[in-house]
Motif scaffolding. Structure first.
Motif, short mmCIF file in Angstrom:
data_model
loop_
_atom_site.label_atom_id
_atom_site.label_comp_id
_atom_site.label_asym_id
_atom_site.label_seq_id
_atom_site.Cartn_x
_atom_site.Cartn_y
_atom_site.Cartn_z
N LEU A 181 0.66 -1.27 -0.12
CA LEU A 181 0.06 -0.01 -0.04
C LEU A 181 1.00 1.22 0.04
N GLU A 182 1.93 1.35 0.74
CA GLU A 182 2.73 2.51 0.77
C GLU A 182 3.35 2.55 -0.37
N GLU A 183 3.90 1.48 -1.43
CA GLU A 183 4.47 1.62 -2.54
C GLU A 183 3.50 2.09 -3.63
N ALA A 184 2.31 2.01 -3.29
CA ALA A 184 1.04 2.40 -4.14
C ALA A 184 0.69 3.77 -3.90
N GLY A 185 1.32 4.39 -2.89
CA GLY A 185 1.05 5.93 -2.64
C GLY A 185 0.18 5.99 -1.45
N TRP A 186 -0.10 5.22 -0.75
CA TRP A 186 -1.20 5.36 0.46
C TRP A 186 -0.14 5.55 1.70
N THR A 187 -0.96 6.30 2.26
CA THR A 187 -0.18 6.74 3.84
C THR A 187 -0.85 6.44 4.82
N LYS A 188 -0.43 5.69 5.78
CA LYS A 188 -1.10 5.36 7.18
C LYS A 188 -1.01 6.40 8.20
N GLU A 189 -2.10 6.78 8.36
CA GLU A 189 -2.26 7.80 9.66
C GLU A 189 -3.05 7.17 10.61
N GLY A 190 -2.54 6.94 11.79
CA GLY A 190 -3.02 6.25 12.96
C GLY A 190 -3.30 4.89 12.65
N ASP A 191 -4.82 4.54 12.61
CA ASP A 191 -5.17 3.32 12.10
C ASP A 191 -5.97 3.31 10.92
N SER A 192 -5.54 4.31 9.89
CA SER A 192 -6.39 4.12 8.77
C SER A 192 -5.25 4.62 7.53
#
Length: 562
Positions: free
Chosen positions: A386-397
């Protein structure tokens, strides 16, 4: 495969097509498969088999369906709207069956319909069929070669406006020709390994098959003429009760034993109580509660077998978030498929087996756990993806471009086995911060929504056939195939399937199937989860009816021993 269902289903065979629920020259028989299509600890047949002479005459068999042919839109067994396990189950006692399918999945020509079905030439590939001249329609007219040839033309006539179920077997046919009243030939364009799948197509009278309007819309609420041991006697679409009686012109070796078979539409959640109250004489077991209720009924017999039905999570890949293959892969990595399988199967007294193949079942020749090889179960890797796909984890989402990563799984209300799978996905995804909700819709709308693309993710079941390679094709290619609910494909697949369907060397064919599986894993339209065990409870004394991996039901042999 046949079509979709939210449930597991009894073995229903159709012409090289999958059903939704939520198989050498000059020979008339098939080689036996090298192994079963189910976990080896489950038997191939789960019901009592009794000789015809040991059955009593008479009796009524009361069965249930969750949807009727009228509900789905057609009583024509070859119509797209009839490609549903419940519809086929109701119609099955009235349909022709050119093969007798044995316990192990091997087949021989059914003498009630054909004296021989032979591959009489390999180049070009020609199959010659000689029919039983005693076979007749309910009005007494013979069932002839013209009826079969016209049926194949209609079933393969999607380009001409016939509303049919996609199947690669019809695309492979060059021509079907009448030789005489009771003999016809089918010539294929090239080598086609699964040619026997054609002869699972239920025959229609030629005048219906040749009339596109009659084929498409003439049987929305009434039955087509029977070619089986039973005929439809009454249709009550208001009460949703449908009665079948023995075909008075039945020519087969065995006269049907039962006085009648009654099907009633009953909601899935109320089936256990209906069985307990003697409203029905058999029930497919989907949940531990249902098993407990069914087992408590006096005289109830519970049978188990392997099956060819399998569960999955299918993505709508045309819309966010699943238009990104990396999101699809991350979801697959994060799912605890083993836990979902244990929750579903072990309480039913069946082994928990995950599925890693989009064509074959565990234990079947050609099966390979490609999902584990290419995707695997790894929540930590899912987060990295998910990180490689451009998503960022903020807290629990997770967020991307200001939008959260969340999705809904559409489920049919009251279908607990389906709901349980969705809850299993929900629990696993929550552990990596992806919110999953359940979108419950009325069961009668469930597949309508799927076919319209009105979902983000769904988890129903595909019920397979004896011919898994060719029958799986239309689920994955082309992108606009009516059975490709993910609505995405890979350009490599069309050529690979063409090679597989034309390869008569079984070893080479299985190698091509492995390549197909690897390509499917690359674009991941769905995540295979587990094969369904088939668990059916029947009243004591009911014989030759129940659950089986491959064996088809001979309805002239279904009856009671007392």
């Amino acid at each position: 495969m046949i079509r979709k269902t939210a449930l597991a289903g009894l073995a229903v065979l159709s012409a090289g097509a999958l059903m939704l629920t939520a198989c050498a020259g000059g020979t008339t028989s098939s080689p036996s498969p090298s192994s079963s299509a189910s976990p080896e600890s489950l038997p191939l047949v789960g019901y009592e088999t009794v000789d015809y002479g040991d059955l009593t005459d008479g009796g009524t068999l009361n069965l249930s369906v969750t949807s009727s042919p009228t509900d789905e839109g057609s009583w024509n067994p070859n119509h797209a709207l009839a490609a549903n396990v419940d519809v086929q189950r109701l119609l099955e006692p009235t349909l022709s069956s050119m093969w007798v399918v044995a316990d192990d999945g091997s087949w021989t020509a059914n003498p009630d319909y054909a004296t021989s079905i032979e591959l009489t030439s390999e180049s070009p590939q020609v199959v010659t069929v000689k029919l039983n001249e005693k076979a007749v329609w309910p009005d007494g007219k013979p069932i002839t070669a013209e009826d079969y040839v016209a049926t194949y033309a209609a079933a393969g006539g999607a380009a001409d406006g016939y509303e049919t179920v996609p199947s690669s077997v019809f695309d492979a046919i060059d021509k079907a020709e009448v030789v005489s009243d009771f003999e016809y030939t089918v010539t294929f364009k090239g080598a086609y390994a699964d040619w026997p799948s054609l002869f699972l197509t239920p025959v229609l009278p030629a005048d219906i098959a040749k009339d596109k309007e009659a084929f498409n819309s003439g049987f929305a609420s009434e039955a087509v003429p029977s070619a089986g041991p039973y005929v439809v006697d009454s249709i009550d679409n208001s009460a949703k009760i449908f009665k079948l009686v023995p075909n008075p012109n039945w020519w087969g070796a065995n006269k049907p034993k039962l006085d009648s078979i009654t099907f009633k539409v009953i909601a899935q959640e109320t089936l256990p109580q209906a069985y307990s109250n003697d409203e029905i004489d058999a029930i497919e077991i989907q949940t531990p509660d249902a098993l407990e209720t069914a087992s408590a009924k006096a005289g109830s017999v519970v049978g188990r077998s392997g099956g060819v039905t399998w569960s999955h999570l299918t993505f709508n890949a045309t819309a966010a978030p699943f238009d990104d293959v990396n999101v699809r892969k991350a979801i697959g990595m994060a799912m605890d498929r083993e836990l979902i399988a244990r929750v579903a199967n072990e309480p039913l007294g069946a082994p928990a087996t995950t599925l890693g193949d989009w064509i074959f079942m565990p234990g079947q020749a050609g099966y390979s756990d490609v999902f584990d090889e290419k995707i695997g179960s790894d929540p930590a890797k899912a987060e990295e993806t998910l990180e490689e796909a451009g998503w960022t984890k903020e807290g629990d989402s997770w967020t991307k471009d200001g939008k959260p990563l969340e999705f809904a799984i559409t489920v049919p209300a009251g279908t607990q086995s389906n709901i349980n799978r969705a809850l299993g996905v929900q629990d696993a995804l929550a552990k990596i911060g992806v919110k999953v909700t359940l979108n419950e819709v009325p069961s009668e709308n469930y597949f309508t929504n799927i076919e319209a693309g009105d979902f983000q993710a769904v988890t129903f079941g595909w019920q397979g056939t004896l011919f898994p390679i060719s029958s799986a094709e239309t689920i994955y290619t082309p992108a606009d195939s009516p059975q490709n609910y993910a609505r995405v494909t890979d350009d490599r697949l069309a050529d690979l399937w063409e090679q597989a369907n034309a390869e008569l060397d079984e070893t080479k064919r299985l190698e091509i199937a492995k390549q197909i599986n690897e390509v499917i894993a690359d674009f991941l339209p769905s995540v295979p989860i587990y094969p369904y065990p088939e668990v059916v409870a029947t009243d004591e004394g009911l014989a030759n009816y129940g659950t089986a991996t491959f064996k088809n039901i001979d309805w002239s042999l279904v009856g009671y021993t007392e």
